[in-house]
Design a protein around this motif. Structure first.
Motif, PDB file in Angstrom:
ATOM      1  N   ALA A  60      11.948   3.334   3.095  1.00 41.02           N
ATOM      2  CA  ALA A  60      13.204   3.440   2.341  1.00 41.02           C
ATOM      3  C   ALA A  60      13.103   2.838   0.943  1.00 41.02           C
ATOM      4  O   ALA A  60      13.883   3.209   0.057  1.00 41.02           O
ATOM      5  N   VAL A  61      12.161   1.939   0.726  1.00 41.68           N
ATOM      6  CA  VAL A  61      12.150   1.214  -0.549  1.00 41.68           C
ATOM      7  C   VAL A  61      10.837   1.296  -1.312  1.00 41.68           C
ATOM      8  O   VAL A  61      10.772   0.879  -2.467  1.00 41.68           O
ATOM      9  N   ILE A  62       9.782   1.816  -0.709  1.00 43.42           N
ATOM     10  CA  ILE A  62       8.466   1.707  -1.345  1.00 43.42           C
ATOM     11  C   ILE A  62       8.390   2.472  -2.659  1.00 43.42           C
ATOM     12  O   ILE A  62       7.698   2.049  -3.597  1.00 43.42           O
ATOM     13  N   ALA A  63       9.139   3.556  -2.784  1.00 45.53           N
ATOM     14  CA  ALA A  63       9.115   4.316  -4.039  1.00 45.53           C
ATOM     15  C   ALA A  63       9.660   3.503  -5.199  1.00 45.53           C
ATOM     16  O   ALA A  63       9.293   3.740  -6.359  1.00 45.53           O
ATOM     17  N   ASP A  64      10.541   2.549  -4.911  1.00 48.27           N
ATOM     18  CA  ASP A  64      11.146   1.711  -5.952  1.00 48.27           C
ATOM     19  C   ASP A  64      10.566   0.302  -5.984  1.00 48.27           C
ATOM     20  O   ASP A  64      11.112  -0.586  -6.640  1.00 48.27           O
ATOM     21  N   SER A  65       9.476   0.080  -5.267  1.00 47.04           N
ATOM     22  CA  SER A  65       8.936  -1.271  -5.127  1.00 47.04           C
ATOM     23  C   SER A  65       8.034  -1.683  -6.284  1.00 47.04           C
ATOM     24  O   SER A  65       7.732  -2.866  -6.450  1.00 47.04           O
ATOM     25  N   GLY A  66       7.563  -0.714  -7.055  1.00 50.63           N
ATOM     26  CA  GLY A  66       6.603  -1.008  -8.108  1.00 50.63           C
ATOM     27  C   GLY A  66       5.161  -0.834  -7.665  1.00 50.63           C
ATOM     28  O   GLY A  66       4.251  -0.863  -8.499  1.00 50.63           O
ATOM     29  N   LEU A  67       4.928  -0.651  -6.360  1.00 51.33           N
ATOM     30  CA  LEU A  67       3.581  -0.360  -5.883  1.00 51.33           C
ATOM     31  C   LEU A  67       3.248   1.093  -6.188  1.00 51.33           C
ATOM     32  O   LEU A  67       4.139   1.946  -6.277  1.00 51.33           O
ATOM     33  N   VAL A  68       1.963   1.375  -6.339  1.00 49.59           N
ATOM     34  CA  VAL A  68       1.557   2.735  -6.698  1.00 49.59           C
ATOM     35  C   VAL A  68       0.717   3.335  -5.581  1.00 49.59           C
ATOM     36  O   VAL A  68      -0.103   2.648  -4.960  1.00 49.59           O
ATOM     37  N   PRO A  69       0.918   4.635  -5.299  1.00 53.96           N
ATOM     38  CA  PRO A  69       0.113   5.273  -4.245  1.00 53.96           C
ATOM     39  C   PRO A  69      -1.332   5.444  -4.696  1.00 53.96           C
ATOM     40  O   PRO A  69      -1.603   5.796  -5.840  1.00 53.96           O
ATOM     41  N   VAL A  70      -2.250   5.154  -3.784  1.00 53.49           N
ATOM     42  CA  VAL A  70      -3.680   5.322  -4.047  1.00 53.49           C
ATOM     43  C   VAL A  70      -4.317   5.967  -2.831  1.00 53.49           C
ATOM     44  O   VAL A  70      -3.746   5.976  -1.736  1.00 53.49           O
ATOM     45  N   GLU A  71      -5.511   6.475  -3.047  1.00 57.48           N
ATOM     46  CA  GLU A  71      -6.311   6.995  -1.935  1.00 57.48           C
ATOM     47  C   GLU A  71      -7.537   6.104  -1.792  1.00 57.48           C
ATOM     48  O   GLU A  71      -8.189   5.795  -2.788  1.00 57.48           O
ATOM     49  N   VAL A  72      -7.803   5.664  -0.564  1.00 56.13           N
ATOM     50  CA  VAL A  72      -8.975   4.825  -0.315  1.00 56.13           C
ATOM     51  C   VAL A  72      -9.941   5.611   0.558  1.00 56.13           C
ATOM     52  O   VAL A  72      -9.579   6.062   1.649  1.00 56.13           O
ATOM     53  N   GLU A  73     -11.144   5.782   0.073  1.00 53.63           N
ATOM     54  CA  GLU A  73     -12.140   6.556   0.802  1.00 53.63           C
ATOM     55  C   GLU A  73     -12.406   5.937   2.170  1.00 53.63           C
ATOM     56  O   GLU A  73     -12.646   4.731   2.284  1.00 53.63           O
ATOM     57  N   GLY A  74     -12.328   6.773   3.187  1.00 53.65           N
ATOM     58  CA  GLY A  74     -12.626   6.315   4.538  1.00 53.65           C
ATOM     59  C   GLY A  74     -11.433   5.761   5.300  1.00 53.65           C
ATOM     60  O   GLY A  74     -11.528   5.559   6.511  1.00 53.65           O
ATOM     61  N   TRP A  75     -10.319   5.517   4.613  1.00 56.36           N
ATOM     62  CA  TRP A  75      -9.167   4.960   5.320  1.00 56.36           C
ATOM     63  C   TRP A  75      -8.428   6.029   6.112  1.00 56.36           C
ATOM     64  O   TRP A  75      -7.893   5.747   7.178  1.00 56.36           O
ATOM     65  N   GLY A  76      -8.348   7.223   5.569  1.00 58.65           N
ATOM     66  CA  GLY A  76      -7.703   8.310   6.291  1.00 58.65           C
ATOM     67  C   GLY A  76      -6.194   8.194   6.389  1.00 58.65           C
ATOM     68  O   GLY A  76      -5.564   8.930   7.148  1.00 58.65           O
TER      69      GLY A  76
END
Length: 391
Positions: free
Chosen positions: A237-253
């Motif tokens: 509900a809040v992560i889009a407004d949290s200031g964190l940025v989406p990333v992709e980590v190889e191998g995490w899936g």
């Protein structure tokens, strides 16, 4: 669920590991001037536990980052002038006092809770508040008794009342005496500027998600939720407004989010070599530890002794940014006893020896004795390495 932007940053698994280590204060020069309070603010939560082998977990956490900081210094940093408070976060934790407003959502939830494990006798709550106002700070024993019998959870009415007042936010723990909580009214102990529940639930969650992301450096939805034991949907509900940025980590899936400040500067510096408490926030979530370090970690203190694999309080050994083994420690007088040692091959021997000797010095031991090793052929090299360090 809010639609999130696609990740524009891809991290290797090693990038993510180093970012996590730096975010947890285990890569780079330690901030000794900020000391234990700086560690607490940096991590946002330090888990409490009753087990004490080398020391209690809330002492081991700053030790792992700062080295042999005095144990009294640790206690004073948490409790002097109310720089911290205890509350339910990842588990029972010490939290920086600045985070008091962020837990208003949880205090409200406890106040609205219809069912509790313990019955609250009529009048007990008001009596505790009245007594603390007149006499506090007090332990549960000083308030009238902590337990009805010797059974661990057979609390007295007084203990039920004061613990409920703590969860409601009307009472705080202002220090520990012999591991007993000392309670006082929040209105006296918490700085006036922080003593409010003005933040609505959404704002509390947004701030805690941001803080969790900063403390982790990079994490999945489950990692971020687990840090302060939020629900997945609360994070969503809040992560889009949290200031964190989406990333992709190889191998995490799995989708991940990162602290943008952690992405701005490559993580470099000296790695700590140290024993880690099983309750250390670097490793307290098993799935994350396996994903980042390829290391399966499980506290076996509550496992029947015949079924233990690595020992009662096996402490992972961190060296070179990797988890290279584990030690189940004990103390006999001035000797630190490594009851069981598991090493990730011969290359781990020097690091494990250094970690053991530093820990021994910290708890005023002058000798280290190795009892059992999973790889007996490494006993002689480890013993020789220890002898060289101990002189």
């Amino acid at each position: 669920m809010t639609t999130l932007p696609r990740p524009t940053t891809t991290l290797t698994a090693d990038d993510a590991r180093r970012i996590a280590l730096r975010a947890q204060g285990l890569l780079g020069a330690p901030d000794r001037r900020a000391g234990v309070r700086g560690v607490l603010r940096h991590l946002g939560a330090v888990q409490l536990d009753t087990i004490s082998v080398l020391a209690r977990s809330h002492e081991l956490v700053p030790y792992a980052r700062l080295g042999a900081v005095g144990r009294q210094t640790v206690e004073a940093a948490y409790w002097t002038d109310v720089h911290a408070f205890e509350y339910w976060s990842h588990a029972a934790c010490i939290l920086p006092i600045e985070e008091w407003p962020h837990f208003a959502f949880r205090r409200r939830a406890y106040r609205a809770r219809p069912h509790w494990h313990h019955e609250l006798p009529d009048g007990a709550y008001d009596q505790v508040i009245k007594q603390l106002r007149a006499e506090g700070p007090l332990t549960a024993t000083e308030l009238g008794g902590a337990k009805k019998t010797n059974d661990w959870w057979d609390w007295s009415g007084t203990k039920v009342a004061v613990e409920r007042a703590l969860m409601y936010g009307e009472v705080v723990c202002v220090e520990r005496r012999g591991w007993k909580r000392v309670y006082d009214l929040a209105e006296r102990a918490v700085p006036e500027a922080l003593l409010h529940d003005e933040l609505d639930d959404t704002e509390c969650l947004r701030r805690l998600v941001r803080l969790a992301g900063e403390s982790l450096g990079v994490g999945t939805r489950a990692d971020i939720a687990d840090y302060h034991r939020l629900k997945g949907e609360q994070v969503d509900a809040v992560i889009a407004d949290s200031g964190l940025v989406p990333v992709e980590v190889e191998g995490w899936g799995k989708p991940a989010w990162a602290d943008p400040a952690a992405l701005a500067t490559p993580p470099r510096g000296r790695h700590r070599t140290t024993l880690l408490s099983p309750f250390d926030s670097l490793i307290w979530e098993r799935a994350r530890t396996e994903r980042i370090f390829g290391f399966t970690h499980r506290l076996e203190a509550y496992v029947p002794k015949p079924k233990r694999i690595h020992g009662y309080f096996a402490m992972p050994v961190l060296a070179g940014g990797r988890l290279v083994g584990r030690v189940d420690p004990a103390r006999e007088g001035r000797t630190l006893v490594a009851k069981q040692v598991t090493l990730d091959g011969p290359k781990a021997v020097p690091a494990v020896a250094r970690a053991l000797v530093e820990a021994a010095t910290w708890v005023n031991c002058t000798n280290v004795r190795v009892e059992r090793m999973d790889a007996p052929e490494l006993r002689e090299p480890l013993t020789r390495e220890l002898a060289g360090l101990l002189g």
